[in-house]
Design a protein around this motif. Structure first.
Motif, short mmCIF file in Angstrom:
data_model
loop_
_atom_site.label_atom_id
_atom_site.label_comp_id
_atom_site.label_asym_id
_atom_site.label_seq_id
_atom_site.Cartn_x
_atom_site.Cartn_y
_atom_site.Cartn_z
N TYR A 235 0.85 -1.21 0.00
CA TYR A 235 0.00 0.00 0.00
C TYR A 235 0.87 1.25 0.00
O TYR A 235 0.57 2.22 -0.69
N GLU A 236 1.92 1.19 0.81
CA GLU A 236 2.78 2.37 0.87
C GLU A 236 3.43 2.62 -0.48
O GLU A 236 3.54 3.77 -0.94
N GLY A 237 3.87 1.53 -1.12
CA GLY A 237 4.47 1.69 -2.44
C GLY A 237 3.48 2.25 -3.44
O GLY A 237 3.84 3.01 -4.34
N LEU A 238 2.21 1.89 -3.24
CA LEU A 238 1.19 2.32 -4.19
C LEU A 238 0.76 3.75 -3.94
O LEU A 238 0.55 4.53 -4.87
N LEU A 239 0.62 4.13 -2.68
CA LEU A 239 -0.03 5.41 -2.36
C LEU A 239 0.91 6.48 -1.83
O LEU A 239 0.82 7.63 -2.23
N THR A 240 1.78 6.12 -0.88
CA THR A 240 2.49 7.15 -0.15
C THR A 240 3.27 8.08 -1.08
O THR A 240 3.24 9.30 -0.92
N GLY A 241 3.96 7.52 -2.05
CA GLY A 241 4.73 8.37 -2.94
C GLY A 241 3.94 8.86 -4.14
O GLY A 241 4.48 9.55 -5.01
N ASN A 242 2.67 8.51 -4.18
CA ASN A 242 1.85 8.80 -5.36
C ASN A 242 1.42 10.27 -5.33
O ASN A 242 0.76 10.72 -4.40
N VAL A 243 1.79 11.01 -6.37
CA VAL A 243 1.54 12.45 -6.37
C VAL A 243 0.04 12.74 -6.35
O VAL A 243 -0.41 13.63 -5.63
#
Lengths: 456, 219
Positions: A235-243
């Motif tokens: 989830y973090e890979g998908l969302l946290t860095g997602n602009v």
């Protein structure tokens, strides 16, 4: 979805036909013209409204709208795309749980409260059972407490996963929805193995829990605790860095500590504003004081901060579950007092029904007293000394309180659920007014309301 | 607190059944309803932080602010007058020695055997001192008016609307006291004890929907 404009112009004929609906026809009212828009007719609606003379549009968002987290209705007054006022309207899922409980025994109460906030059934049951136990003055066995904690934390993870999944879906991150529901499924499998049901389990009972963990239960939970961190990394890979995700959530739905306290908002939303108020720490119950975990907080006070807090709470729940599994020691899971404990220790029999054959043999052919006792306890229930108590626990959405009043009888005189969804929803105007319409959805989703709990 | 001194009501039978042909013996049960009696204050000192809270309250608002003080199962209940709820809550929130920042819950309880049968119960939490207190007030059906605390605790807004919706308690000073869970045109207050469970016919889009027990004859 229907929309009302304030000036009362006549709509084009084509639009009227497109919106023909037997249940919600377009019509003129004293407030202005009412349009019915379902699906992608927005261009026609916009082109039919005169942008100069009719600057205020009242949008009726819900109660049947996929982005409102259930049957929540938000009456939004718009000026362009800016929300001038939001009026939440609730009650569409009112089922009279509190009233119904007054007509059932104290034990049957668990089957009602479990259906209130259907994403956090174990919490509803535990809060209710703690209230009944406080009225009775009984202490549940240690193993029952540990099992309750493990089940509650599993339930907290599954609830937060739905919060992440639905928020993702509402903001356009559909992969998050798939991931969230995929991993929640693993928890529901554990629930099914432990209590036979995936939701609304009525597993926690006054005096303990309905039955002990199954033979492979501990291993299932251990496997899950091992698996889950990988999911969180996903989830973090998908969302946290997602602009896009950052833009949609950062600075959206701002509510600071004083706002939270004035509006009674608790749980992750309060902690996202920086106040580490968690009843597991501040007023421990079920032995939470013996577990080593951190209270997740953030200073953002916005939808982003709530996302970060929920992710961290899942990690902390995993820590608690591991510690709980280590604390499990053999022992009873229900109080010894046979005047309170459910008479039959249910077990899944070979015929698929949940009867304990040993117990049936005992009451049917060995002891008439046991049969009478069983009959009285099941039909009449136990008596609870008169008085009133308030117990509160930290549910995934905030403080879940039970105000239980007994008149000394076998049925609750009054049970009131202080539902965090109900209280937190009041803050939607504070979160959304003055912002954009799209941020109403993001702000509302960050509260994570469950209408079953809100309306009860 | 109830002004009446008549003996507690008695209830007969199991599940309220008196004419069921019940041969189990439960139908013959006679039970006193202890909720009908007078509320008896716990003798002081109360112990713990309770003395401090009650003492501070009396000092600031006068001795007569507490009608009764009950300690039961480690919980403090302060009975107050229905027209002083706002004043008491404001003091509870603002005074340094009290600091009850959070109003957790507002709920109603209907005690049909009492003259002032509609009770409104406020649960307050002091996050500073980690204390909880319960404020309780009671009104009769003839004048069911309680002072609203929404000006002190905005969170009480919806909860007072729920208490109005379910019990018919009127909160004076509430900004928009309307029904919240039941439909706007609903008649009666469903959580009152004399309101039946089910058995209410409804109109839906012009159609008459009879209550479930009258939809089909099972006889």
């Amino acid at each position: 979805m229907t929309a009302t404009d304030s000036a009362g112009s006549t709509a084009p004929q084509a639009f009227a036909e497109a919106g023909a609906d037997a249940y919600a026809a377009e019509r003129d009212t004293t407030e202005g013209r009412v349009y019915t828009v379902t699906g992608g007719d927005w261009d026609e609606l916009v082109s039919s409204v005169d942008p100069v003379n009719e600057e205020r549009l009242i949008i009726n968002l819900g109660p049947q709208h996929p982005s409102t987290h259930g049957v929540l209705r938000l009456v939004c007054e718009l000026e362009g795309e800016t929300v001038r006022s939001v009026r939440p309207i609730i009650g569409y899922l009112h089922t009279g749980i509190e009233k119904n409980m007054e007509y059932r025994t104290w034990v049957q109460g668990t089957t009602f409260v479990t259906r209130a906030d259907y994403l956090a059934p174990i919490f509803n049951e535990t809060a209710y059972c703690l209230a009944v136990e406080k009225l009775l003055g009984v202490q549940v066995p240690k193993r029952a407490d540990v099992i309750r904690v493990i089940m509650m934390e599993l339930n907290r993870i599954s609830s937060h996963l739905v919060a992440l999944a639905t928020t993702g879906m509402e903001l356009g991150a559909l992969s998050m929805m798939i991931y969230g529901f995929r991993d929640r499924e693993k928890i529901l499998d554990i629930f099914e193995a432990v209590c036979g049901l995936r939701m609304n389990m009525a597993y926690v009972r006054p005096g303990g829990v309905a039955q002990d963990l199954p033979v492979n239960g501990v291993q299932m939970i251990r496997d899950f605790v091992e698996y889950m961190p990988k999911g969180l990394d996903d989830y973090e890979g998908l969302l946290t860095g997602n602009v896009i995700w950052q833009e949609r959530t950062q600075g959206v739905g701002y509510l600071d500590v004083s706002g939270c306290l004035a509006l009674g908002v608790t749980g992750p939303v309060l902690r996202s504003a920086g106040l580490p108020w968690d009843l597991r720490k501040t007023e421990p119950y079920c032995g939470y004081e013996d577990y080593d975990f951190e209270v997740a907080t953030h200073n953002g006070a916005d939808a982003w901060a709530r996302y970060v807090v929920r992710l961290e709470e899942i990690r902390q729940s995993l820590r608690i579950i591991s510690q709980g599994l280590d604390k499990l020691e053999p022992g009873p899971v229900m109080v010894e007092d046979k005047k309170i404990a459910w008479p039959a220790q249910l077990a899944l029999g070979a015929d698929g029904s949940g009867n304990s054959l040993n117990h049936i043999r005992h009451i049917m052919s060995q002891s008439m007293e046991a049969l009478i006792h069983h009959f009285k306890l099941v039909t009449e229930g136990f008596r609870v000394p008169a008085g009133q108590v308030y117990t509160a626990i930290e549910a995934p959405r905030g403080e879940l309180g039970i105000h239980a009043v007994s008149d000394g009888g076998t049925r609750p005189f009054r049970v009131h659920l202080r539902e965090p969804s109900f209280v937190n929803l009041q803050s939607i105007p504070a979160l959304a007014e003055g912002g954009l319409l799209a941020d109403v959805i993001a702000g509302g989703a960050s509260l994570d309301p469950v209408m079953g709990g809100c309306d009860r | 607190m109830s002004d009446e001194n008549r003996p507690p009501e008695q209830r007969k039978g199991l599940f309220g059944a008196g004419d069921s042909g019940d041969t189990s013996g439960f139908g013959g049960l006679v039970q006193a309803a202890p909720t009908a009696g007078e509320i008896v204050s716990t003798s002081e000192p109360l112990g713990g932080y309770f003395d401090e809270v009650v003492g501070a309250l009396r000092e600031l608002l006068g001795e007569d602010v507490t009608r009764a003080v009950v300690i039961d199962r480690g919980e403090l209940t302060v009975y107050i007058a229905p027209d002083r709820t706002e004043e008491v809550c404001k003091t509870m929130r603002d005074d340094e020695s009290l600091r009850f920042e959070l109003c957790n819950s507002v709920s109603g309880v209907d005690y049909p055997d009492q003259r002032n049968r509609l009770h409104v119960v406020y649960h307050l939490t002091s996050m500073t001192y980690r204390r909880r207190v319960r404020l309780e007030t009671a009104v009769g059906l003839d004048n069911p008016v309680v002072h609203s605390v929404t000006s002190v605790y905005p969170t009480a807004d919806w909860q007072e609307r729920e208490a109005y919706d379910m019990f018919g308690v009127v909160f004076e000073g509430h900004p928009h006291l309307t029904r919240i869970l039941m439909p706007d045109d609903w008649e009666g207050h469903p959580q009152r004890k004399d309101y039946p469970l089910g058995g209410i016919a409804v109109e839906y889009k012009g159609a008459h929907i009879p209550p479930p027990d009258e939809r089909r004859s099972y006889k």
